[in-house]
Design an enzyme around this catalytic site. Structure first.
Site, mmCIF file in Angstrom:
data_model
loop_
_atom_site.group_PDB
_atom_site.id
_atom_site.type_symbol
_atom_site.label_atom_id
_atom_site.label_comp_id
_atom_site.label_asym_id
_atom_site.label_seq_id
_atom_site.Cartn_x
_atom_site.Cartn_y
_atom_site.Cartn_z
ATOM 1 N N LYS A 197 0.877 -1.190 0.000
ATOM 2 C CA LYS A 197 0.000 0.000 0.000
ATOM 3 C C LYS A 197 0.899 1.220 0.000
ATOM 4 O O LYS A 197 1.421 1.632 1.024
ATOM 5 C CB LYS A 197 -0.871 -0.024 1.260
ATOM 6 N N GLU B 126 8.891 16.358 14.918
ATOM 7 C CA GLU B 126 9.424 16.097 13.581
ATOM 8 C C GLU B 126 8.765 17.051 12.588
ATOM 9 O O GLU B 126 7.549 17.031 12.416
ATOM 10 C CB GLU B 126 9.137 14.645 13.189
ATOM 11 N N CYS C 280 13.576 10.533 7.258
ATOM 12 C CA CYS C 280 13.289 10.139 8.652
ATOM 13 C C CYS C 280 14.510 10.360 9.543
ATOM 14 O O CYS C 280 14.377 10.704 10.713
ATOM 15 C CB CYS C 280 12.847 8.685 8.692
ATOM 16 N N GLY D 119 6.458 4.953 8.333
ATOM 17 C CA GLY D 119 5.677 6.180 8.311
ATOM 18 C C GLY D 119 5.781 6.898 9.639
ATOM 19 O O GLY D 119 6.761 6.708 10.378
ATOM 20 N N SER D 120 4.782 7.677 9.959
ATOM 21 C CA SER D 120 4.862 8.514 11.157
ATOM 22 C C SER D 120 4.612 7.707 12.429
ATOM 23 O O SER D 120 3.956 6.660 12.407
ATOM 24 C CB SER D 120 3.812 9.621 11.052
ATOM 25 N N GLU E 187 8.634 1.200 11.331
ATOM 26 C CA GLU E 187 9.752 2.126 11.112
ATOM 27 C C GLU E 187 9.137 3.514 11.141
ATOM 28 O O GLU E 187 8.422 3.895 10.210
ATOM 29 C CB GLU E 187 10.418 1.883 9.758
HETATM 30 P P1 NAD Z 1 2.135 8.581 7.478
HETATM 31 O O1 NAD Z 1 2.269 7.834 8.758
HETATM 32 O O2 NAD Z 1 1.175 9.677 7.399
HETATM 33 O O3 NAD Z 1 1.706 7.547 6.311
HETATM 34 C C1 NAD Z 1 2.463 6.391 6.034
HETATM 35 C C2 NAD Z 1 1.575 5.384 5.340
HETATM 36 O O4 NAD Z 1 0.541 4.992 6.241
HETATM 37 C C3 NAD Z 1 0.862 5.926 4.096
HETATM 38 O O5 NAD Z 1 0.813 4.923 3.113
HETATM 39 C C4 NAD Z 1 -0.530 6.247 4.612
HETATM 40 O O6 NAD Z 1 -1.535 6.209 3.618
HETATM 41 C C5 NAD Z 1 -0.721 5.116 5.625
HETATM 42 N N1 NAD Z 1 -1.729 5.399 6.653
HETATM 43 C C6 NAD Z 1 -2.074 6.601 7.167
HETATM 44 N N2 NAD Z 1 -3.048 6.437 8.082
HETATM 45 C C7 NAD Z 1 -3.309 5.111 8.149
HETATM 46 C C8 NAD Z 1 -4.226 4.313 8.910
HETATM 47 N N3 NAD Z 1 -5.068 4.858 9.792
HETATM 48 N N4 NAD Z 1 -4.198 2.980 8.734
HETATM 49 C C9 NAD Z 1 -3.362 2.415 7.854
HETATM 50 N N5 NAD Z 1 -2.495 3.111 7.087
HETATM 51 C C10 NAD Z 1 -2.461 4.450 7.245
HETATM 52 O O7 NAD Z 1 3.606 9.020 7.080
HETATM 53 P P2 NAD Z 1 4.051 9.861 5.819
HETATM 54 O O8 NAD Z 1 3.611 11.268 6.017
HETATM 55 O O9 NAD Z 1 3.656 9.131 4.577
HETATM 56 O O10 NAD Z 1 5.642 9.759 5.921
HETATM 57 C C11 NAD Z 1 6.404 10.572 6.751
HETATM 58 C C12 NAD Z 1 6.757 9.830 8.028
HETATM 59 O O11 NAD Z 1 7.424 8.619 7.718
HETATM 60 C C13 NAD Z 1 7.732 10.609 8.890
HETATM 61 O O12 NAD Z 1 7.307 10.541 10.230
HETATM 62 C C14 NAD Z 1 9.053 9.871 8.712
HETATM 63 O O13 NAD Z 1 9.950 10.000 9.776
HETATM 64 C C15 NAD Z 1 8.575 8.471 8.544
HETATM 65 N N6 NAD Z 1 9.586 7.648 7.891
HETATM 66 C C16 NAD Z 1 10.259 6.733 8.657
HETATM 67 C C17 NAD Z 1 11.261 5.948 8.081
HETATM 68 C C18 NAD Z 1 12.004 4.913 8.888
HETATM 69 O O14 NAD Z 1 12.622 4.054 8.288
HETATM 70 N N7 NAD Z 1 11.961 4.961 10.204
HETATM 71 C C19 NAD Z 1 11.566 6.111 6.730
HETATM 72 C C20 NAD Z 1 10.861 7.043 5.980
HETATM 73 C C21 NAD Z 1 9.865 7.812 6.574
#
Ligand code: NAD
Length: 525
Positions: free
Chosen positions: A208, A418, A319, A261-262, A284
């Site tokens: 996804k 962040e 990140c 993600g976040s 992550e």
């Molecule tokens: P996000 O958490 O908003 O979204 C990440 C993914 O989760 C997207 O595909 C989104 O559609 C999905 N998502 C959102 N809400 C959801 C829900 N309720 N249920 C299931 N899926 C859901 O993050 P973002 O804005 O896409 O990315 C930025 C974040 O990612 C930053 O916090 C960054 O630090 C983090 N990040 C971490 C790493 C790592 O390896 N630790 C690497 C890259 C990015």
């Protein structure tokens, strides 16, 4: 939608010379691009069942790139059924390792053949520079698939140290149906870090991608099929987190969630898993990483150059971005000036211009987020010494100047939260203990860096820093051989390296009685 591969034959022939391409040549290729916005379910490109769609806009100029399938619960259900069926059938999960390896190597080869197309899609979709896409993201993604393909027939299981009368086998088995939910900042890289080990281990994966950058994930699904991956083993469901993301996370027949993600969404996924089938959840998540510069660093010039790269690379949408620069008090003013001088190298330009080192912010929402934090920093009394404004607004795209705040203290929101944009907080410290205290005073623990010429100090700091990756006299270092992941609220589990197999396999103990034997080992056991 049309398969764009024929359009790129010419590109493949010129592969190796792309760096000499001019801005206009990249633009011409971008204009010629045919973009697919369909989901990929059970081996076919398809609309979402209810025909829901969303517009995928380019942050470069705001234009619509594609109308993308917006998958929902019923699409998730269909994909899970297909993934489960092929998993139980064994066409992939029980394929001999050598066979899986050959298919994954072919997949990597096809990605490589299409690397210019993938790089363009990544840049148009997400706003990162074409030189980053073609130089880092796409080769890194291909490298991840290849690394796990190569590894999969070299990893052995264990035999337990049993008495002669028994045999204990410790084996790893694929976990089943994996839902990989990934963010927008490194769309294909983050996906590949999960696809590589999950597919190599024999799982079925439903990917996804972020609704902000779904295009490369959609494209590689067809390449995986062409490489010989059986239908249902890799499926791609574009759509929103609260719809299809949630549907996968709550699904009773998904065995594992592999998320990047976040931290906010990561916590939500733990709840979904706990309230559904207790699927494994690997996270992550976010970061607020400290980059610590001691006065005894051997090469302050290099440290300043790297400090700028650590925060401004990929527009700060990283990140592990070195968003907190901790500088020893005795060199604070001098070093701050050196970093400010570096900013001229990181001014955002058109992402398709190979000369640009920084590009566009991913969308208007993230742009507003970044600009809001800049106002918050000013309001908190931090000193704005560089940048702070939106630029190139007339392009229709989203660009922010590299921004530096001085005299930040670690209690300010700009030092704690962040921002995920090109905003640096520069914080003074007095000595090693003070630096470690400030560095660890965060809810995150993804990465940290130390600059010193003192070997003992480097080791002491590396041990004391609560972070999954620590760099010494460098930043953003690493390759597939080293695990990557977070302490504390930066997540759990590790991507990359052989450790990533832990996420995608179950450990089984098989205990076999070999029949009674009056052997010496039996008597002493
Ligand atoms: P996000 O958490 O908003 O979204 C990440 C993914 O989760 C997207 O595909 C989104 O559609 C999905 N998502 C959102 N809400 C959801 C829900 N309720 N249920 C299931 N899926 C859901 O993050 P973002 O804005 O896409 O990315 C930025 C974040 O990612 C930053 O916090 C960054 O630090 C983090 N990040 C971490 C790493 C790592 O390896 N630790 C690497 C890259 C990015």
């Amino acid at each position: 939608m049309a398969d764009a591969s024929h359009t790129f034959t010419q590109w493949q022939l010129t592969h190796g010379q792309f760096t000499q391409w001019q801005f206009t040549q990249w633009q011409e290729q971008a204009d010629a691009l045919s973009i697919n916005g369909l989901a990929f379910i059970h081996g076919e490109y398809t609309h979402a069942q209810g025909r829901e769609t969303f517009e995928c806009r380019s942050p470069i100029d705001g234009r619509v790139l594609a109308i993308v399938a917006s998958c929902q619960q019923d699409d998730a259900d269909n994909a899970v059924i297909a993934a489960r069926r092929v998993f139980e059938g064994g066409d992939w999960s029980r394929m001999p390792p050598r066979g899986r390896k050959d298919v994954l190597l072919r997949f990597a080869d096809l990605m490589e053949q299409h690397s210019l197309e993938l790089a363009l899609l990544e840049t148009l979709d997400m706003g990162k520079t074409i030189s980053n896409s073609i130089g880092d993201d796409i080769p890194g993604s291909i490298g991840a698939i290849r690394w796990y393909a190569e590894a999969l027939d070299k990893v052995y299981d264990e035999i337990a140290p049993t008495p002669d009368s028994e045999l204990g086998l410790v084996t790893r088995e694929p976990i089943g149906v994996v839902a990989a939910i990934v963010p927008w900042n490194f769309p294909l890289s983050m996906a590949s870090w999960k696809l590589g080990p999950a597919l190599a281990a024999g799982n079925s994966v439903i990917l996804k991608p972020s609704e902000k950058s779904p295009l490369t994930a959609i494209r590689i699904a067809g390449l995986a099929k062409e490489a010989g991956l059986p239908d249902g083993v890799l499926q791609v469901l574009p759509g929103f987190g609260h719809t299809v993301g949630r549907a996968l996370a709550e699904h009773m027949d998904v065995d594992c969630l592999a998320f990047t993600g976040s931290t906010r969404v990561a916590k939500q996924l733990m709840i979904y898993a706990g309230e559904s089938n207790m699927k494994r959840v690997w996270l992550e998540a976010g970061g607020k990483s400290p980059n610590i510069v001691f006065a005894d660093a051997e090469d302050l010039e290099q440290a300043a150059k790297t400090a700028a790269m650590a925060i401004f690379y990929n527009q700060g949408e990283v990140c592990t971005a070195g968003s907190r620069l901790l500088v020893e008090q005795t060199i604070y003013d001098q070093f701050l000036q050196m970093v400010v001088d570096e900013v001229r190298n990181w001014k955002p330009g058109h992402p398709l211009d190979p000369e640009s080192k920084a590009g566009a912010i991913v969308d208007d929402v993230q742009l507003k987020n970044v600009l809001d934090y800049i106002e918050i920093g000013k309001g908190e009394g931090a000193q704005l010494v560089e940048g702070g404004c939106r630029i190139n607004e007339e392009s229709g795209g989203y660009y922010v100047q590299p921004t530096i705040f001085a005299n930040v203290n670690n209690t300010m929101r700009i030092a704690r939260e962040e921002i995920f944009g090109p905003v640096l907080s520069v914080i003074p410290f007095t000595d090693e203990d003070d630096a470690i205290r400030i560095a660890n005073d965060t809810l995150y623990g993804l990465a940290a860096s130390v600059w010193t010429s003192h070997l003992g100090k480097a080791h002491h700091c590396a041990r004391r820093l609560r972070a999954g990756s620590v760099w010494v006299n460098t930043y953003h270092g690493g390759d597939m051989t080293a695990p990557f992941g977070g302490f504390k609220q930066s997540g759990n589990g590790r991507d990359k390296s052989l450790h990533a197999f832990d996420k995608y396999t179950e450990l089984k103990a098989t205990w076999i009685s070999l029949g009674a034997r009056d052997s010496l080992s039996d008597r002493i056991s």
